[in-house]
Design a protein around this motif. Structure first.
Motif, mmCIF file in Angstrom:
data_model
loop_
_atom_site.group_PDB
_atom_site.id
_atom_site.type_symbol
_atom_site.label_atom_id
_atom_site.label_comp_id
_atom_site.label_asym_id
_atom_site.label_seq_id
_atom_site.Cartn_x
_atom_site.Cartn_y
_atom_site.Cartn_z
ATOM 1 N N UNK A 168 0.828 -1.201 0.000
ATOM 2 C CA UNK A 168 0.000 0.000 0.000
ATOM 3 C C UNK A 168 0.865 1.256 0.000
ATOM 4 N N UNK A 169 1.987 1.219 0.687
ATOM 5 C CA UNK A 169 2.906 2.363 0.668
ATOM 6 C C UNK A 169 3.424 2.605 -0.747
ATOM 7 N N UNK A 170 3.822 1.524 -1.427
ATOM 8 C CA UNK A 170 4.306 1.656 -2.800
ATOM 9 C C UNK A 170 3.210 2.174 -3.725
ATOM 10 N N UNK A 171 1.987 1.710 -3.539
ATOM 11 C CA UNK A 171 0.873 2.170 -4.351
ATOM 12 C C UNK A 171 0.559 3.637 -4.080
ATOM 13 N N UNK A 172 0.761 4.068 -2.847
ATOM 14 C CA UNK A 172 0.595 5.485 -2.512
ATOM 15 C C UNK A 172 1.618 6.330 -3.257
ATOM 16 N N UNK A 173 2.854 5.853 -3.309
ATOM 17 C CA UNK A 173 3.888 6.569 -4.058
ATOM 18 C C UNK A 173 3.549 6.616 -5.544
ATOM 19 N N UNK A 174 2.922 5.539 -6.040
ATOM 20 C CA UNK A 174 2.497 5.539 -7.435
ATOM 21 C C UNK A 174 1.493 6.641 -7.723
ATOM 22 N N UNK A 175 0.558 6.854 -6.805
ATOM 23 C CA UNK A 175 -0.395 7.949 -6.977
ATOM 24 C C UNK A 175 0.319 9.300 -6.945
ATOM 25 N N UNK A 176 1.299 9.416 -6.073
ATOM 26 C CA UNK A 176 2.063 10.670 -6.000
ATOM 27 C C UNK A 176 2.819 10.926 -7.302
ATOM 28 N N UNK A 177 3.392 9.866 -7.870
ATOM 29 C CA UNK A 177 4.100 10.015 -9.131
ATOM 30 C C UNK A 177 3.194 10.472 -10.255
ATOM 31 N N UNK A 178 1.994 9.928 -10.294
ATOM 32 C CA UNK A 178 1.039 10.358 -11.316
ATOM 33 C C UNK A 178 0.644 11.814 -11.103
ATOM 34 N N UNK A 179 0.516 12.202 -9.841
ATOM 35 C CA UNK A 179 0.213 13.594 -9.558
ATOM 36 C C UNK A 179 1.324 14.523 -10.030
ATOM 37 N N UNK A 180 2.576 14.118 -9.857
ATOM 38 C CA UNK A 180 3.703 14.919 -10.338
ATOM 39 C C UNK A 180 3.653 15.076 -11.854
ATOM 40 N N UNK A 181 3.327 13.994 -12.535
ATOM 41 C CA UNK A 181 3.246 14.069 -13.992
ATOM 42 C C UNK A 181 2.113 15.003 -14.412
ATOM 43 N N UNK A 182 0.983 14.912 -13.722
ATOM 44 C CA UNK A 182 -0.124 15.805 -14.029
ATOM 45 C C UNK A 182 0.243 17.263 -13.839
ATOM 46 N N UNK A 183 0.982 17.573 -12.772
ATOM 47 C CA UNK A 183 1.443 18.947 -12.550
ATOM 48 C C UNK A 183 2.387 19.394 -13.654
ATOM 49 N N UNK A 184 3.223 18.478 -14.116
ATOM 50 C CA UNK A 184 4.147 18.819 -15.191
ATOM 51 C C UNK A 184 3.394 19.128 -16.485
ATOM 52 N N UNK A 185 2.374 18.344 -16.786
ATOM 53 C CA UNK A 185 1.587 18.580 -17.999
ATOM 54 C C UNK A 185 0.826 19.895 -17.893
#
Length: 222
Positions: A168-185
């Motif tokens: 679950x911790x790793x999956x939480x980081x996955x959501x954070x990574x997607x959020x970073x990409x969204x901010x970049x776009x």
């Protein structure tokens, strides 16, 4: 033996070949989408490269940086679908909880699939479409995250709770990574692309793969 061939046991009867039968288990839906988009990623990559380095096609210049866009769909799209399908099936079993109901995983699958479609549409129609796709992927996976977190909370006394907690911790980081990409776009922040790549590879994909291998390899080799 009679003259009639035996009915194959590894195929469902004709009455079971329906959408309801296909959607009755989450891994079928998510694995199908993962396999489909793995093919799409390769086809789009070959097409884009052929357009830039050969005279076969007119140059296809993406509104997003090529490397980060390709990496995003490989990590969060393709792998995200496979993780979602596998864990939506096994997470409740590992913790002796009730299966995740279709009312949860069907909308999540639909949102993620629509998001992946929009992401690729955006490479031709504009970055706004890709951003909408990223958000839908994030919402779909976030819905599953809530279901997994709820299962973990209900299994507070389970003796093997640490392993799913690590996932679950790793999956939480996955959501954070997607959020970073969204901010970049959304804002053209190049640091978001790099952050999404590093978090996705080393905070998301690698821990999930290693954790699942640690659990499943002994099972298959025993």
């Amino acid at each position: 033996m009679n003259g009639n061939p035996a009915t194959p046991t590894n195929h469902p009867p004709s009455g079971g070949r329906s959408w309801a039968a296909f959607a009755a288990a989450p891994h079928r839906l998510f694995f199908w989408s993962g396999a489909f988009y793995a093919t799409v990623v390769m086809v789009v990559w070959v097409t884009q490269q052929a357009s830039l380095y050969t005279t076969l096609l007119s140059p296809w210049v993406w509104p997003l940086p090529f490397g980060p866009a390709h990496g995003f769909m490989m990590v969060y799209g393709v792998m995200g679908f496979f993780f979602a399908g596998f864990l939506s099936t096994t997470f409740p079993r590992w913790l002796s909880q009730a299966p995740i109901p279709p009312s949860v995983y069907l909308p999540a699958w639909a949102g993620m699939t629509a998001g992946a479609h929009l992401f690729w549409v955006g490479l031709a129609a504009g970055a706004g479409w890709s951003l909408a796709g990223v958000l839908l992927l994030l919402v779909g996976q976030g819905r599953l995250w809530l279901a997994w977190a709820s299962i973990l909370r209900k299994a507070a006394d389970h003796p093997q709770r640490v392993f799913p907690l690590t996932l679950l911790v790793a999956l939480t980081l996955g959501l954070c990574g997607q959020g970073l990409f969204g901010l970049a776009v959304a804002g053209g922040w190049s640091g978001g692309y790099a952050g999404a790549r590093w978090v996705g590879l080393y905070g998301y994909v690698l821990p999930v793969v290693l954790s699942v291998a640690w659990r499943m390899v002994p099972f298959f080799t025993s």
